[in-house]
Design a protein around this motif. Structure first.
Motif, PDB file in Angstrom:
ATOM      1  N   ARG A 265      43.542  60.793  54.150  1.00 23.61           N
ATOM      2  CA  ARG A 265      44.123  59.942  55.233  1.00 23.61           C
ATOM      3  C   ARG A 265      43.494  61.042  56.565  1.00 23.61           C
ATOM      4  O   ARG A 265      43.077  60.637  57.523  1.00 23.61           O
ATOM      5  CB  ARG A 265      45.518  59.773  55.296  1.00 23.61           C
ATOM      6  N   TYR A 266      43.932  62.242  56.159  1.00 20.99           N
ATOM      7  CA  TYR A 266      43.501  63.301  57.308  1.00 20.99           C
ATOM      8  C   TYR A 266      42.021  63.347  57.550  1.00 20.99           C
ATOM      9  O   TYR A 266      41.807  63.308  58.685  1.00 20.99           O
ATOM     10  CB  TYR A 266      44.090  64.698  57.067  1.00 20.99           C
ATOM     11  N   LEU A 267      41.069  63.343  56.476  1.00 17.39           N
ATOM     12  CA  LEU A 267      39.883  63.294  56.702  1.00 17.39           C
ATOM     13  C   LEU A 267      39.438  62.092  57.277  1.00 17.39           C
ATOM     14  O   LEU A 267      38.212  62.321  58.268  1.00 17.39           O
ATOM     15  CB  LEU A 267      39.180  63.820  55.441  1.00 17.39           C
ATOM     16  N   ALA A 268      39.846  60.995  57.171  1.00 16.67           N
ATOM     17  CA  ALA A 268      39.506  59.834  57.758  1.00 16.67           C
ATOM     18  C   ALA A 268      39.620  59.798  59.268  1.00 16.67           C
ATOM     19  O   ALA A 268      38.664  59.348  59.947  1.00 16.67           O
ATOM     20  CB  ALA A 268      40.178  58.687  56.854  1.00 16.67           C
ATOM     21  N   LYS A 269      41.020  60.281  59.584  1.00 16.91           N
ATOM     22  CA  LYS A 269      41.087  60.150  60.834  1.00 16.91           C
ATOM     23  C   LYS A 269      40.347  61.297  61.627  1.00 16.91           C
ATOM     24  O   LYS A 269      39.822  60.917  62.841  1.00 16.91           O
ATOM     25  CB  LYS A 269      42.690  60.712  61.237  1.00 16.91           C
ATOM     26  N   ARG A 270      39.980  62.332  60.997  1.00 19.00           N
ATOM     27  CA  ARG A 270      39.077  63.221  61.553  1.00 19.00           C
ATOM     28  C   ARG A 270      37.656  62.810  61.959  1.00 19.00           C
ATOM     29  O   ARG A 270      37.009  63.005  62.732  1.00 19.00           O
ATOM     30  CB  ARG A 270      39.178  64.633  60.842  1.00 19.00           C
ATOM     31  N   TYR A 271      37.263  61.993  60.718  1.00 28.14           N
ATOM     32  CA  TYR A 271      35.946  61.506  60.817  1.00 28.14           C
ATOM     33  C   TYR A 271      36.019  60.616  62.133  1.00 28.14           C
ATOM     34  O   TYR A 271      34.958  60.341  62.889  1.00 28.14           O
ATOM     35  CB  TYR A 271      35.688  60.503  59.649  1.00 28.14           C
ATOM     36  N   ASN A 272      37.159  59.707  62.227  1.00 31.13           N
ATOM     37  CA  ASN A 272      37.277  58.832  63.367  1.00 31.13           C
ATOM     38  C   ASN A 272      37.074  59.525  64.739  1.00 31.13           C
ATOM     39  O   ASN A 272      36.360  58.869  65.814  1.00 31.13           O
ATOM     40  CB  ASN A 272      38.465  58.032  63.422  1.00 31.13           C
ATOM     41  N   LYS A 319      19.164  67.460  54.343  1.00 30.01           N
ATOM     42  CA  LYS A 319      20.014  68.350  55.201  1.00 30.01           C
ATOM     43  C   LYS A 319      21.170  68.580  54.347  1.00 30.01           C
ATOM     44  O   LYS A 319      22.258  69.156  54.785  1.00 30.01           O
ATOM     45  CB  LYS A 319      20.426  67.584  56.524  1.00 30.01           C
ATOM     46  N   GLY A 320      21.059  68.280  53.025  1.00 28.83           N
ATOM     47  CA  GLY A 320      22.197  68.569  52.297  1.00 28.83           C
ATOM     48  C   GLY A 320      23.348  67.489  52.051  1.00 28.83           C
ATOM     49  O   GLY A 320      24.502  67.924  51.316  1.00 28.83           O
ATOM     50  N   ILE A 321      23.201  66.356  52.690  1.00 30.64           N
ATOM     51  CA  ILE A 321      24.269  65.412  52.335  1.00 30.64           C
ATOM     52  C   ILE A 321      23.657  64.025  51.709  1.00 30.64           C
ATOM     53  O   ILE A 321      22.878  63.477  52.174  1.00 30.64           O
ATOM     54  CB  ILE A 321      24.695  64.876  54.044  1.00 30.64           C
ATOM     55  N   VAL A 322      24.538  63.924  50.419  1.00 31.15           N
ATOM     56  CA  VAL A 322      24.110  62.949  49.616  1.00 31.15           C
ATOM     57  C   VAL A 322      24.853  61.633  50.069  1.00 31.15           C
ATOM     58  O   VAL A 322      26.114  61.663  49.971  1.00 31.15           O
ATOM     59  CB  VAL A 322      24.339  62.942  48.274  1.00 31.15           C
ATOM     60  N   GLN A 372      29.782  69.795  58.748  1.00 29.27           N
ATOM     61  CA  GLN A 372      28.255  69.857  58.568  1.00 29.27           C
ATOM     62  C   GLN A 372      27.806  68.333  58.406  1.00 29.27           C
ATOM     63  O   GLN A 372      26.473  68.334  58.826  1.00 29.27           O
ATOM     64  CB  GLN A 372      28.027  70.625  57.344  1.00 29.27           C
ATOM     65  N   ILE A 373      28.460  67.423  57.974  1.00 33.72           N
ATOM     66  CA  ILE A 373      28.192  66.278  57.450  1.00 33.72           C
ATOM     67  C   ILE A 373      27.911  65.500  58.841  1.00 33.72           C
ATOM     68  O   ILE A 373      26.744  64.948  59.295  1.00 33.72           O
ATOM     69  CB  ILE A 373      29.088  65.547  56.875  1.00 33.72           C
ATOM     70  N   VAL A 374      28.854  65.754  60.011  1.00 38.03           N
ATOM     71  CA  VAL A 374      28.584  65.212  61.381  1.00 38.03           C
ATOM     72  C   VAL A 374      27.650  65.578  61.982  1.00 38.03           C
ATOM     73  O   VAL A 374      26.873  64.857  62.542  1.00 38.03           O
ATOM     74  CB  VAL A 374      29.973  65.425  62.155  1.00 38.03           C
ATOM     75  N   ALA A 376      24.822  66.768  60.578  1.00 42.81           N
ATOM     76  CA  ALA A 376      23.493  66.414  60.372  1.00 42.81           C
ATOM     77  C   ALA A 376      23.386  64.775  60.876  1.00 42.81           C
ATOM     78  O   ALA A 376      22.323  64.428  60.885  1.00 42.81           O
ATOM     79  CB  ALA A 376      23.718  66.387  58.471  1.00 42.81           C
ATOM     80  N   LEU A 377      24.394  63.984  60.771  1.00 42.94           N
ATOM     81  CA  LEU A 377      24.351  62.814  61.364  1.00 42.94           C
ATOM     82  C   LEU A 377      23.754  62.793  62.649  1.00 42.94           C
ATOM     83  O   LEU A 377      23.084  62.186  63.484  1.00 42.94           O
ATOM     84  CB  LEU A 377      25.704  62.141  61.459  1.00 42.94           C
ATOM     85  N   GLN A 378      24.374  63.794  63.620  1.00 44.06           N
ATOM     86  CA  GLN A 378      24.065  63.904  65.045  1.00 44.06           C
ATOM     87  C   GLN A 378      22.493  64.137  65.158  1.00 44.06           C
ATOM     88  O   GLN A 378      21.840  63.577  66.093  1.00 44.06           O
ATOM     89  CB  GLN A 378      24.895  64.779  65.743  1.00 44.06           C
ATOM     90  N   LYS A 379      22.086  65.253  64.438  1.00 43.88           N
ATOM     91  CA  LYS A 379      20.737  65.746  64.291  1.00 43.88           C
ATOM     92  C   LYS A 379      19.503  64.655  64.109  1.00 43.88           C
ATOM     93  O   LYS A 379      18.631  64.242  64.766  1.00 43.88           O
ATOM     94  CB  LYS A 379      20.593  66.900  63.515  1.00 43.88           C
ATOM     95  N   VAL A 380      20.013  63.782  62.748  1.00 45.14           N
ATOM     96  CA  VAL A 380      19.175  62.805  62.323  1.00 45.14           C
ATOM     97  C   VAL A 380      19.113  61.649  63.438  1.00 45.14           C
ATOM     98  O   VAL A 380      17.949  61.091  63.755  1.00 45.14           O
ATOM     99  CB  VAL A 380      19.413  62.202  61.109  1.00 45.14           C
ATOM    100  N   LEU A 381      20.264  61.370  63.997  1.00 51.57           N
ATOM    101  CA  LEU A 381      20.393  60.029  64.816  1.00 51.57           C
ATOM    102  C   LEU A 381      19.750  60.450  66.112  1.00 51.57           C
ATOM    103  O   LEU A 381      18.997  59.550  67.052  1.00 51.57           O
ATOM    104  CB  LEU A 381      21.679  59.709  65.063  1.00 51.57           C
ATOM    105  N   GLN A 382      19.905  61.565  66.594  1.00 51.72           N
ATOM    106  CA  GLN A 382      19.182  62.110  67.713  1.00 51.72           C
ATOM    107  C   GLN A 382      17.654  61.820  68.052  1.00 51.72           C
ATOM    108  O   GLN A 382      17.331  61.471  68.969  1.00 51.72           O
ATOM    109  CB  GLN A 382      19.742  63.356  68.155  1.00 51.72           C
ATOM    110  N   CYS A 383      17.256  62.168  66.694  1.00 49.61           N
ATOM    111  CA  CYS A 383      15.658  62.215  66.436  1.00 49.61           C
ATOM    112  C   CYS A 383      15.286  60.716  66.438  1.00 49.61           C
ATOM    113  O   CYS A 383      13.988  60.270  66.369  1.00 49.61           O
ATOM    114  CB  CYS A 383      15.264  63.090  65.431  1.00 49.61           C
TER     115      CYS A 383
END
Length: 385
Positions: A265-272, A319-322, A372-374, A376-383
């Motif tokens: 729940r903590y990690l989900a809130k942090r993702y949000n 980028k190491g994220i599956v 690191q996951i976030v 990687a998402l930012q970099k891929v989506l930015q491009c």
């Protein structure tokens, strides 16, 4: 590589399993009942039956409910195939009810409409609590009373979650509930599953179907016995017994269930918080539910970026994220299309599938790894935008 799911085994878990390995019973021993009683007490249910996996749990639950060749089961297209296959194992038909566009659970509005407009009513409905969030069980239970169907909760994702004032698994609004203890689930027994119920008659049938249809219960044998070795096969059952080693692992994992759920729940809130500025649709939590967060799924309109979904997955893996996808709608599988289902039958589920992907979420995922996951998402989506 950071994968989407991962078990967490500590030394206490290992010691519990070793103790069983050194004991007199590796299977059909006392640890099975200890594990069952612990889960039942935690959830607030009367009875629990541990089995080899959630698929066998669904199967014997359908058998206990009397599902057969003249019957039909309804479930969500947004689930693993086992939620539908359990009916086919019994010779029954399957149909689906499209999902709610916000929760990705079975749409209660669609369920009610289908019940009103379909001549052949379901013998059993399997609401799937997707990602750890309960369906609207109170309303589904009301419909069950009105239309006389059995309710079997597929709570494979949900142990530790809450619905209104109850733990998921209490069976307050259902006849039976099943859990999965696969390694990527909240707690694990390696492979394993469980059926919970408050109905003693269903419980006795579940016990029979778990173990060959055989009983030594004197009440069921109606007083007939040739001696202490005596048993009877009184129905056609299966060998779906969990081992004591598995039960020992599950019993030990229950010590940390609330801790596991709190971390998720903590990690989900942090993702949000970390993802709010990206062009993603984040998970929605309905009022009255408190998810156990087996999965954290987001949606992305791939038609608005320069990458296909496949290309996006490849770049994230570089980028190491599956990542993963939960789920391919069941009615789009070749087996079910051979039964007459086709693309376009359940459009909300199909559109969801085109956009959804699952981010890593598990107890031992660190804040740094989540960063690191976030990133990687930012970099891929930015491009890609």
């Amino acid at each position: 590589m950071i994968f989407y799911g991962k078990q967490d085994i500590n030394q206490t878990d290992i010691n519990q399993v070793i103790d069983v390995l050194k004991s007199d019973f590796l299977t059909q021993g006392p640890m099975i009942e200890k594990f069952e009683k612990r889960v039942a007490k935690y959830c607030g249910a009367q009875y629990a039956v541990a089995v080899t996996n959630a698929t066998s749990a669904l199967h014997i639950a359908c058998l206990a409910a009397g599902v057969g060749k003249d019957d039909i089961l309804w479930t969500s297209p947004n689930t693993f195939v086992a939620s539908a296959n359990c009916a086919r194992y019994c010779g029954a038909e399957v149909d689906f009810v499209d999902i709610d566009s916000a929760t990705y659970n079975i749409s209660v509005a669609e369920l009610e409409l289908k019940l009103k407009n379909t001549e052949k009513k379901p013998k059993i409905v399997v609401p799937v609590h997707f990602s750890g969030q309960s369906c609207d069980m109170e309303r589904i239970y009301e419909l069950a009373q009105q239309y006389s169907f059995i309710v079997l909760e597929d709570a494979s994702h949900c142990i530790g979650g809450n619905y209104k004032d109850s733990k998921i698994g209490s069976c307050k609004y259902s006849d039976m509930t099943i859990f999965s203890f696969h390694p990527v689930k909240i707690i694990t027994t390696g492979e394993g599953g469980m059926v919970l119920t408050n109905n003693k008659e269903l419980y006795q049938k579940l016990l029979l179907f778990r173990s060959h249809g055989i009983t030594r219960d004197e009440a069921l044998l109606q007083g007939k016995s040739d001696g202490p070795w005596y048993y009877q096969q009184i129905d056609l059952g299966f060998n779906y017994r969990m081992t004591d080693m598995q039960a020992a692992l599950g019993y030990s994992q229950m010590d940390r269930l609330d801790e596991f759920v709190a971390r998720r729940r903590y990690l989900a809130k942090r993702y949000n918080e970390l993802l709010q500025n990206l062009p993603l649709t984040l998970p929605y939590q309905a009022a009255g539910t408190n998810s156990s967060w087996h999965l954290y799924v987001v949606r992305l309109d791939f038609g608005k970026i320069k990458l296909s979904k496949k290309e996006f997955f490849v770049q994230m893996k570089e980028k190491g994220i599956v990542l993963n996808v939960h789920y391919i709608p069941v009615h789009m599988q070749p087996y079910y299309q051979q039964l007459g289902f086709k693309s376009g039958d359940f459009p909300v589920s199909e559109q969801y599938y085109e956009e959804v992907f699952t981010l890593p979420l598990y107890y031992s995922l660190t804040d740094e790894q989540q960063g690191q996951i976030v990133e990687a998402l930012q970099k891929v989506l930015q491009c890609a935008v």
